[in-house]
Design an enzyme around this catalytic site. Structure first.
Site, short mmCIF file in Angstrom:
data_model
loop_
_atom_site.label_atom_id
_atom_site.label_comp_id
_atom_site.label_asym_id
_atom_site.label_seq_id
_atom_site.Cartn_x
_atom_site.Cartn_y
_atom_site.Cartn_z
N ASP A 1 -10.55 3.26 4.81
CA ASP A 1 -11.07 1.89 4.67
C ASP A 1 -12.60 1.85 4.73
O ASP A 1 -13.20 0.80 4.45
CB ASP A 1 -10.51 0.99 5.78
CG ASP A 1 -9.23 0.28 5.35
OD1 ASP A 1 -9.04 0.08 4.13
OD2 ASP A 1 -8.43 -0.09 6.23
N LYS B 1 0.84 -1.21 0.00
CA LYS B 1 0.00 0.00 0.00
C LYS B 1 0.87 1.26 0.00
O LYS B 1 0.61 2.19 -0.77
CB LYS B 1 -0.94 -0.02 1.22
CG LYS B 1 -2.04 -1.08 1.11
CD LYS B 1 -2.80 -1.28 2.43
CE LYS B 1 -3.79 -2.45 2.30
NZ LYS B 1 -4.45 -2.79 3.58
N GLN C 1 -3.83 -1.41 9.74
CA GLN C 1 -3.85 -2.76 9.18
C GLN C 1 -4.39 -3.74 10.22
O GLN C 1 -3.94 -3.75 11.36
CB GLN C 1 -2.43 -3.15 8.74
CG GLN C 1 -2.36 -4.50 8.05
CD GLN C 1 -3.08 -4.50 6.70
OE1 GLN C 1 -2.96 -3.56 5.92
NE2 GLN C 1 -3.85 -5.55 6.44
#
Lengths: 286, 286
Positions: B119, B52, B96
């Protein structure tokens, strides 16, 4: 013939529990406080808010009804919400919908502090319910009332196939969340659904919330299914009927809610229950 | 034989658009900023976060990777989130998962400012998506990437019957929201579903996200259905396979995503797209 799910009786039992819990809280020095905000003079809204305030009074709540004219500015209304958010005597705030066109409903709902959002409409609470968050938060009252009815009737939702007609934010979607969180397999049907009967014919539990008088017929329902009718429609002759053709569907369903006296009484009883929940939860956070 | 939905190609096109939008923003004096927070040293997480951050750099973002040991305290982590929330150079923050057991994931996600929640996992954003709120907000990247694929392939979701296997907060539920907001009729199937094949055999679009190698077989799928495979599983021989038995299902589906090279590349490309969205939206609020 289907068993009749007596929402009036179940609501009455729930109200008795709520009254007892209220007394316990009052003995601890906390009076559950409910604020109802009414904008304009829509006749149905006037009746709904009056009924809610009366029931709150009857249960021993601290209850306030804030009335504003239809021309009230958004800023004034948001200012009132802020005051109620800050008022320690108030545990639950609800703004009666619909609002006048110049005030975006979502902005008002988002202004209500999530921990006082007694209708469970704030997106934070909607999101927590959808993701099955395990903390305490309010949820929409009609769906929660339906779950209480099913539980009282010993109707198991786990593993059940459920078809919900109508995808409103007040009923269809939060009910889907609650049912899915209880391990049901849920399909929401709506105006764009191509083959609704495929889902209806297979469903163990059918919930109808579309606002169409006597819409659901017996030939759409699996024999033995449980049928929950959220609709309230007034016919030209003045009679109230639901979204379900009651006499027809009763002949195939195993259990069914009448209209009136089914889901209706559960909504307001659940609103009261949830106000007491919010009052209790507020003390846990101290 | 099914048409192959080339996620790699679609992701590459999306990345080109994102790079152009990034340049436009940079010319206006705004560099999209992405913060990735990694706790512990789970090997998969290390790879994901590195990918990412690399992709963010490649596109010209301002990119930071914050690493913490698995023993970090919740307070320290929440302090870091707060700093990133307050940092005007950062437009998107992602933590994460999984987090170590002593840190409740929901508390960390709720700490991320909703307007930086790249997200789309914050309950506020989940709730807005579920209720089809018409303002700007981030949504979960894998489902959004799937919608982009379907759109690119001219696969119409409106009125489609959709079966999703797996009800995770990352894929199944937000995809249900997106599909329902596009007027699909959606059923989420899960471990407690009694008769999953009834829904699968009728579905125009089947999405599988269960983490079981080659789980879905051709005899469960309606001829001509579109099949989306979200799974990535490593077989004992080292090969990557999806949740769909690709060779088998290809023989009946009209279109299918391969693994690898299907949904996978779309997730990270959508994450980048959404970081630029957040950067653009942040300037609208000024």
């Amino acid at each position: 013939m289907a068993k009749v799910i007596d929402g009036k009786q179940i609501a009455s039992n729930l109200n008795q529990q709520t009254a007892m819990r209220t007394q316990t809280l009052i003995n601890r020095g906390i009076t559950p406080g409910l604020a109802v905000v009414l904008v304009g003079d829509d006749p149905a809204s006037v009746i709904y808010t009056r009924n809610k305030s009366r029931q709150a009074n009857r249960l021993g709540f601290y209850s306030v009804l804030k009335k504003y004219p239809a021309e009230v500015s958004e800023a004034t209304l948001l200012g009132e919400i802020q005051k109620l958010n800050d008022d320690p005597q108030i545990h639950g705030i609800l703004v009666q919908s619909p609002l006048p066109a110049h005030i975006p409903e979502s902005r008002v709902i988002e202004a209500i502090a999530p921990q006082k959002d007694v209708d469970g409409f704030n997106p934070v609470n909607v999101g927590k319910l959808y993701t099955n968050d395990q903390t305490n938060y309010p949820v929409a009252c009609t769906p929660r009332g339906i779950m209480t009815m099913l539980e009282t009737m010993d109707i198991d939702v786990t593993g059940a196939e459920v078809a919900i007609i109508g995808r409103s934010h007040l009923v269809g979607k939060p009910l889907q969340s609650l049912m899915m969180n209880h391990d049901a397999t849920v399909t929401i049907l709506h105006h764009a659904s191509q083959d609704a009967n495929y889902y209806l014919k297979h469903a163990d539990i059918v919930v109808v919330a579309v606002g169409k008088p006597q819409f659901l017929k017996a030939n759409q329902v699996k024999p033995g299914a449980v049928v929950i009718d959220v609709g309230i429609n007034r016919k030209p002759n003045g009679h109230l009927v639901g979204d379900v053709d009651y006499d027809d569907v009763s002949s195939v369903a195993s259990a069914i809610t009448p209209v009136p006296g089914g889901v209706g009484p559960m909504t307001i009883a659940t609103l009261m229950q949830q106000t007491v929940d919010l009052a209790e939860w507020s003390t846990n956070n101290d």
